[in-house]
Design an enzyme around this catalytic site. Structure first.
Site, mmCIF file in Angstrom:
data_model
loop_
_atom_site.group_PDB
_atom_site.id
_atom_site.type_symbol
_atom_site.label_atom_id
_atom_site.label_comp_id
_atom_site.label_asym_id
_atom_site.label_seq_id
_atom_site.Cartn_x
_atom_site.Cartn_y
_atom_site.Cartn_z
ATOM 1 C CB THR A 96 -8.958 12.593 9.131
ATOM 2 O OG1 THR A 96 -9.537 12.701 7.927
ATOM 3 C CG2 THR A 96 -9.876 12.709 10.155
ATOM 4 C CG ASP A 152 -8.759 21.406 6.129
ATOM 5 O OD1 ASP A 152 -8.058 21.112 6.992
ATOM 6 O OD2 ASP A 152 -9.846 20.707 6.101
ATOM 7 C CG HIS A 198 7.976 -0.663 -1.279
ATOM 8 N ND1 HIS A 198 7.486 -1.632 -0.293
ATOM 9 C CD2 HIS A 198 9.260 -0.516 -0.940
ATOM 10 C CE1 HIS A 198 8.414 -2.475 0.191
ATOM 11 N NE2 HIS A 198 9.456 -1.743 0.044
ATOM 12 C CG HIS A 200 9.136 -1.255 -5.315
ATOM 13 N ND1 HIS A 200 8.173 -2.272 -4.501
ATOM 14 C CD2 HIS A 200 10.357 -1.625 -4.747
ATOM 15 C CE1 HIS A 200 8.662 -2.692 -3.726
ATOM 16 N NE2 HIS A 200 9.988 -2.437 -3.716
ATOM 17 C CB CYS A 231 -7.611 18.004 5.998
ATOM 18 S SG CYS A 231 -7.903 16.470 5.893
#
Length: 149
Positions: A67, A8, A98, A133, A65
């Site tokens: 954050t 964004d 993992h 995993h 974005c």
């Protein structure tokens, strides 16, 4: 390796840096937008990149974005996507080893370019370990199936 990338407005500048860096390394990318710093909605770009990865059109995706939080939440709504919001090198390696993450989310207003590029390098070069995993990934897939009905 084919990489889908999107952001964004809050991730636009970092996205452009990452695209340039990946191009210099000879990696193929497709930019799903945005094309400028004008305010826009991160889910629009998360869905396009995530669907392209989930369909197998691209090997991995990178989303940015402000954050990394909103875009990662949006990406993880797409079945088959395991998007990890990463802000350090240890987590970049661990999420590939993992969790077999196939989309990387970054915060354009949180990370400096140098650290972000180091995270991208580690994330792209680390292989999934499988083994114990894989059972956990299978459980994630079962959760997706349960709620996608």
């Amino acid at each position: 390796m084919r990489i889908a990338i999107g952001s964004d407005h809050g991730g636009y500048d970092l996205k452009e840096e990452i695209k340039s860096y990946l191009s210099e390394k000879g990696l193929e990318t497709k930019d799903f937008g945005t094309d400028n710093r004008d305010s826009c909605d991160y889910p629009d770009y998360a869905i396009e990149v995530s669907e392209a990865v989930a369909k197998g059109d691209y090997d991995k995706g990178i989303l940015i974005c402000g954050t990394g939080i909103g875009i990662s939440i949006s990406a993880n709504k797409v079945p088959g996507i395991r998007c990890a919001l990463v802000g350090d090198c240890f987590s970049a390696k661990a999420t590939r080893q993992h969790n077999d993450s196939n989309v990387l989310a970054l915060g354009g207003r949180v990370l400096g370019t140098g650290l972000a590029l180091e995270i991208v390098d580690i994330w792209l070069s680390t292989e999934f370990e499988g083994g114990r995993h894989q059972n956990r990934i299978n459980k994630i897939t079962e959760i997706e199936k349960k709620y996608s009905k």
